[in-house]
Structure formats: structure tokens, C-alpha cells
Design a protein around this motif. Structure first.
Motif, short mmCIF file in Angstrom:
data_model
loop_
_atom_site.label_atom_id
_atom_site.label_comp_id
_atom_site.label_asym_id
_atom_site.label_seq_id
_atom_site.Cartn_x
_atom_site.Cartn_y
_atom_site.Cartn_z
N ILE A 17 0.64 -1.04 0.04
CA ILE A 17 -0.03 0.11 -0.04
C ILE A 17 0.95 1.45 -0.05
O ILE A 17 0.59 2.43 -0.68
N GLU A 18 1.90 1.29 0.88
CA GLU A 18 2.89 2.36 0.94
C GLU A 18 3.68 2.66 -0.27
O GLU A 18 3.63 3.71 -0.91
N LYS A 19 4.13 1.37 -1.05
CA LYS A 19 4.75 1.68 -2.30
C LYS A 19 3.82 2.15 -3.33
O LYS A 19 4.16 3.04 -4.49
N ILE A 20 2.63 1.55 -3.46
CA ILE A 20 1.79 2.08 -4.34
C ILE A 20 1.48 3.43 -4.37
O ILE A 20 1.35 3.97 -5.40
N HIS A 21 1.04 3.77 -3.39
CA HIS A 21 0.70 5.33 -2.96
C HIS A 21 1.89 6.08 -3.49
O HIS A 21 1.64 7.37 -4.07
N ASP A 22 3.01 5.86 -3.21
CA ASP A 22 4.28 6.98 -3.48
C ASP A 22 4.53 6.76 -4.95
O ASP A 22 4.60 7.84 -5.61
N ASN A 23 4.10 5.51 -5.74
CA ASN A 23 4.56 5.55 -6.99
C ASN A 23 3.43 6.23 -7.73
O ASN A 23 3.65 6.69 -8.93
N TYR A 24 2.23 5.97 -7.16
CA TYR A 24 1.00 6.71 -7.75
C TYR A 24 0.98 8.29 -7.64
O TYR A 24 0.71 8.79 -8.89
N THR A 25 1.72 8.58 -6.68
CA THR A 25 2.00 10.30 -6.51
C THR A 25 2.80 10.69 -7.67
O THR A 25 2.45 11.95 -8.12
N LYS A 26 3.90 9.83 -7.77
CA LYS A 26 4.87 10.34 -8.72
C LYS A 26 4.27 10.27 -10.35
O LYS A 26 4.51 11.16 -10.98
N ASP A 27 3.82 9.14 -10.38
CA ASP A 27 2.77 9.11 -11.91
C ASP A 27 1.98 10.03 -11.98
O ASP A 27 1.71 10.45 -13.33
N LEU A 28 1.50 10.52 -11.18
CA LEU A 28 0.14 11.67 -11.37
C LEU A 28 0.86 12.95 -11.79
O LEU A 28 -0.20 13.59 -12.45
N LYS A 29 2.08 12.98 -11.50
CA LYS A 29 2.71 14.48 -12.12
C LYS A 29 2.33 14.37 -13.56
O LYS A 29 2.47 15.45 -14.05
#
Length: 483
Positions: A436-448
Motif C-alpha cells: 500500500i505504501e509503495k503503490i501510493h508513492d508510485n501513484y503520486t509520482k505517476d500523477l505528475k
């Protein structure tokens, strides 16, 4: 000084040209001198005449700095205190047909006036009275004019290189003819700086080279300093202060084009361009949607931890063995569905967000008035990107939750020990937390990558307001001089 001390005939000019070039060809010498007279004639039109600019951009295709240099030379030669050159222009009946509003553009008017002027040039009388002592100064400009007309010289830097090269040749040749020359190279350079704006135009060309990537951009820069250039053309004795002001303007462009967090210059902000605008609503929607997905995932994790704390089968060696699987799995299925629903609705939710934004009265008014541009293709691309980004990030989480659901079923009945798929020593809870932590971090980066500007407004660029900066420089310099 008597006429005997001056050159008054074209034939005498031809002879000097031949003596300097070691070529006794009257036809070639005449052609070279005709090119010079053509530039002098065009220079006599002045910058206010549309035919001047027609020549500048559509005719000889020379830079403004080169034309201005020859305009200054014409002004120098025709100055009443020197009387080196006087043009007698014939009357042209065609000029009577020019009326205000007759032409759709400056180009058409310039073309018409130029045609009239070119006919005039054929019948224009050039009255020359050039002192012999001035020939070393003038002949390099005469010989360079022919190179300009033929297209061998395009920039003011190339012009000065040609003039300097010819000046040395001219000085050595004319010295043989008995004209006394002392420290000519230094004197000639100084004369060009003081009377032909050499330092000023070299600086202007350097600015264009640094901050313009196209001819149109270079013209924008030249237009922004037109007040300085016109002042130089009218008062060449102000060359020192004007060149200094141009240097300050160059420093200002350097400051404007430097990004705050980078040493790389971006010249585009100087010129008209569409400025992207990412609204707060767009930013907040993305942040909120990311938070909702992360919250739903963490709530599922909390629900699992609580179930294992209170309902784990004490004697079972399996991590996911619980005593109320049916009740737990019913709630677990709801939580999986809520996350899946957020994934499925990502695109449509984002589209609704934009539709709501575009219906705001302020946005509609700005768009209708032309102040705000809406890129529908970019909007569709953004919605698609957001949907794909969400699917890519959270679909693996849904699969992991489904796997946990399956393992709870297999681990919580009497047959669990007999199943090979059910193993001891697993770390489902810890793995889920890390996932969950990894997915959220990656999702935040991808959303840029989803912060694509859909809206934009037209920005005229810094040069549109630079004229005020130039005006203030002139005012300050004038105030300083008066004090």
C-alpha cells in the motif's frame, strides 16, 4: 578646402577603386560604386518610409543594423557642415496617387513607393564632393556595399570584418598616392564607433544572437529597442550612453530568461506564447482522488489487522486463519469493490471535474472573450492518462486483496492443514502494508504526468512590455545627464 582637394566625379571614384583593387576595369568599378549609391539612395529614404522597410525585408534582405549603418553614413556625408553628398531627386507624378488608406498593408504601400523611388533613382543626381583625405574612410564602405548587394555579407559583424580588412588595404594603397595617414587603423575604428554606431550595432546583433532563435524573434528584439536605435540615428554623438543603455537592456533580458531553479535560459517567455494554466481545481481533484484511494486501501488493512487480533484461530499455524470467515469476507468484499469502483470511475470523475470547471461563469467569459484557450484534445488526453495511471497503480492492489480473500477461505476451515497452497510462516499483513505504501508513492509520482495543462492564456511575452523599460532607461539617463 577647394574643389581641387575633393573628388567630384564618378570617374575619379572609379580610378581610386581600381587603384586600391589593383584592377583597371572601369565596368567593375562602376558596378561597385553603383551598389554603394543604391544603398545611399535607400538610406536617404529613412526608416519612416515604407519603401525602406520593403527593401530591408523583401529586397536586399539585409539586417536592420547594416541598413542603419549606411543610413548613418549617408547622414554623415550629407550633413550641411560637410557637404560631401547631396541628392537631387526628380519629381514623380506617381507619388501623387498615394492616398491615405489606399493600401491594405505597409508591404503594399512600401512596394508601390519603392517602385516609384527606383524610377527616381535612375534620374537622381548624386553630387559628390569628398575630400581626398576622407577616401580611406569611405572606400571600405563603398567596396563592402557591393558585397552586401551581392549577398556575400549578411550580418553587421561580417560587414565590419569586411570593412576592417579593406581599410588596411586601402590605407596602404592610398598612402602610396601621397595621402598622409597616421595611426589609421585606430583612428578609423574610432571614427566608425563615433559616427556609424559600430559598438551599438555589434551589441544589438549579439543580443539577437543570444535571445532569438528565429528571424521573427530577432525583429521583435530590434523593435523593442527601436527608441534607442532611432535616437542613435538622429543623434549619433550619443553613442556612448546609448550603447551603455543597450548593455543594461541585455542584462535585463538575462535576468528575465533565467529560470529561478535553473541556469538554463528560456527565451520563449520573451515572445508571444500560450501560457499553460493548471487550475487549483485540477490539482485538488488529483490530490483528493489519490487520498481517497490510499484511505480505502489503509482501511482494508486496518480491517484485516483487527480481524486477526480478535478472531484469529488460536491453535492454527496459519496467519490468515480466522473463526468468522463468512462475516469477515462479506465486509472484505465490500472494501475490494469500493477500491475497484474508484479505479473504474477515475476517468469519468475527472471529466466531470473539468466539465464543472468549464461551466463556471468566469471561465466561460474568459473563453468567450478570447482570453482563455481550452484544448479539448488535451482534456481528453488528460482524462485518459489519469484513468490509465489509476488502473496501472491500483489494479495490482485489488489482485492482492483478492488473493488474501482466497487464502482466508482456505486457511480457516478444518481442511487447511491438508492443502499445499496454505503455508505456514507467511507475512500477508506486512506485505500488504508495504504494498500500500509503495503503490501510493508510485501513484503520486505517476500523477505528475497527469498535470497536463488543458487551459492556457495568451501571453504577449516580456518584449511587449520591454518598451516601457527602455523608456525608463532613457528617462533616467536624461535625468542623470541634466544633474
Amino acid at each position: 578646402m577647394t574643389n581641387q582637394d575633393r573628388i567630384t566625379t564618378k570617374t575619379a571614384f572609379y580610378d581610386f577603386i581600381n587603384s586600391v583593387t589593383d584592377r583597371y576595369d572601369q565596368k567593375t568599378a562602376k558596378k561597385q560604386f553603383d551598389s554603394f549609391e543604391k544603398l545611399m539612395f535607400i538610406a536617404s529614404l529613412g526608416h519612416s518610409n515604407p519603401a525602406f522597410y520593403f527593401n530591408l525585408h523583401k529586397g536586399l534582405k539585409l539586417s536592420d543594423e547594416i541598413f542603419s549603418t549606411y543610413e548613418l553614413l549617408y547622414n554623415y556625408l550629407s550633413d550641411p557642415s560637410r557637404k560631401c553628398l547631396k541628392l537631387q531627386l526628380p519629381y514623380s507624378e506617381k507619388e501623387e496617387t498615394i492616398q491615405e488608406g489606399q493600401y491594405d498593408s505597409l508591404y503594399d504601400e512600401g512596394k508601390f513607393i519603392l517602385n516609384c523611388n527606383l524610377e527616381q533613382q535612375k534620374n537622381t543626381t548624386f553630387q559628390w564632393e569628398v575630400p581626398y583625405a576622407f577616401l580611406p574612410y569611405l572606400l571600405p564602405m563603398i567596396l563592402s556595399a557591393d558585397r552586401l548587394v551581392k549577398g556575400d555579407i549578411r550580418s553587421v559583424t561580417e560587414l565590419y570584418h569586411s570593412v576592417d580588412e579593406l581599410a588596411n588595404t586601402v590605407a596602404s594603397k592610398i598612402a602610396i598616392e601621397g595621402i598622409e595617414l597616421m595611426d589609421f587603423s585606430e583612428t578609423y575604428h574610432s571614427w566608425m564607433v563615433k559616427n556609424l554606431g559600430r559598438s551599438y550595432f555589434l551589441k544589438l546583433e549579439q543580443i539577437c544572437s543570444s535571445y532569438a532563435t528565429t528571424d521573427d524573434q530577432a525583429e521583435c528584439i530590434k523593435d523593442s529597442v527601436r527608441a534607442l536605435t532611432n535616437r542613435l540615428l538622429n543623434v549619433p554623438s550619443d553613442y556612448v550612453i546609448l550603447t551603455d543603455l543597450l548593455g543594461k537592456y541585455s542584462d535585463r533580458l538575462y535576468e528575465v530568461t533565467r529560470a529561478k531553479d535553473s541556469s538554463v535560459a528560456s527565451v520563449n517567455i520573451l515572445y508571444p506564447h500560450d501560457e499553460p494554466w493548471i487550475t487549483d481545481l485540477q490539482v485538488h481533484f488529483i490530490q483528493d482522488y489519490s487520498s481517497r484511494l490510499n484511505q480505502a486501501a489503509n482501511e482494508a488493512l486496518t480491517h484485516l489487522n483487527e480481524a486477526l487480533c480478535t478472531h484469529h484461530i488460536v491453535d492454527s499455524p496459519f496467519e490468515l486463519a480466522i473463526d468468522n470467515p463468512d462475516s469477515f469476507l462479506k465486509e472484505w468484499t465490500v472494501r475490494i469493490s469500493s477500491i475497484q469502483n474508484l479505479i473504474d470511475a477515475a476517468g469519468s470523475s475527472f471529466r466531470s471535474c473539468f466539465n464543472k470547471l468549464l461551466k463556471e461563469s468566469a471561465i466561460q467569459h474568459a473563453h468567450t472573450s478570447g482570453g482563455l484557450l481550452i484544448n479539448q484534445a488535451k482534456k481528453n488526453e488528460l482524462v485518459d492518462n489519469f484513468s490509465k495511471c489509476t488502473e496501472k497503480s491500483y489494479a495490482p492492489l485489488v489482485k492482492k486483496l483478492e488473493d488474501i480473500k482466497k487464502m482466508i477461505k482456505l486457511s480457516s476451515d478444518d481442511q487447511a492443514k491438508n492443502r499445499k497452497s496454505v503455508r505456514q510462516g507467511t507475512t500477508y499483513c506486512r506485505d500488504l502494508k508495504e504494498a500500500i505504501e509503495k503503490i501510493h508513492d508510485n501513484y503520486t509520482k505517476d500523477l505528475k504526468s497527469c498535470n497536463i495543462p488543458v487551459l492556457s492564456y495568451h501571453n504577449e511575452g516580456y518584449l511587449a512590455e520591454a518598451k516601457d523599460y527602455i523608456f525608463n532607461l532613457i528617462v533616467m539617463s536624461t535625468k542623470g545627464a541634466s544633474e
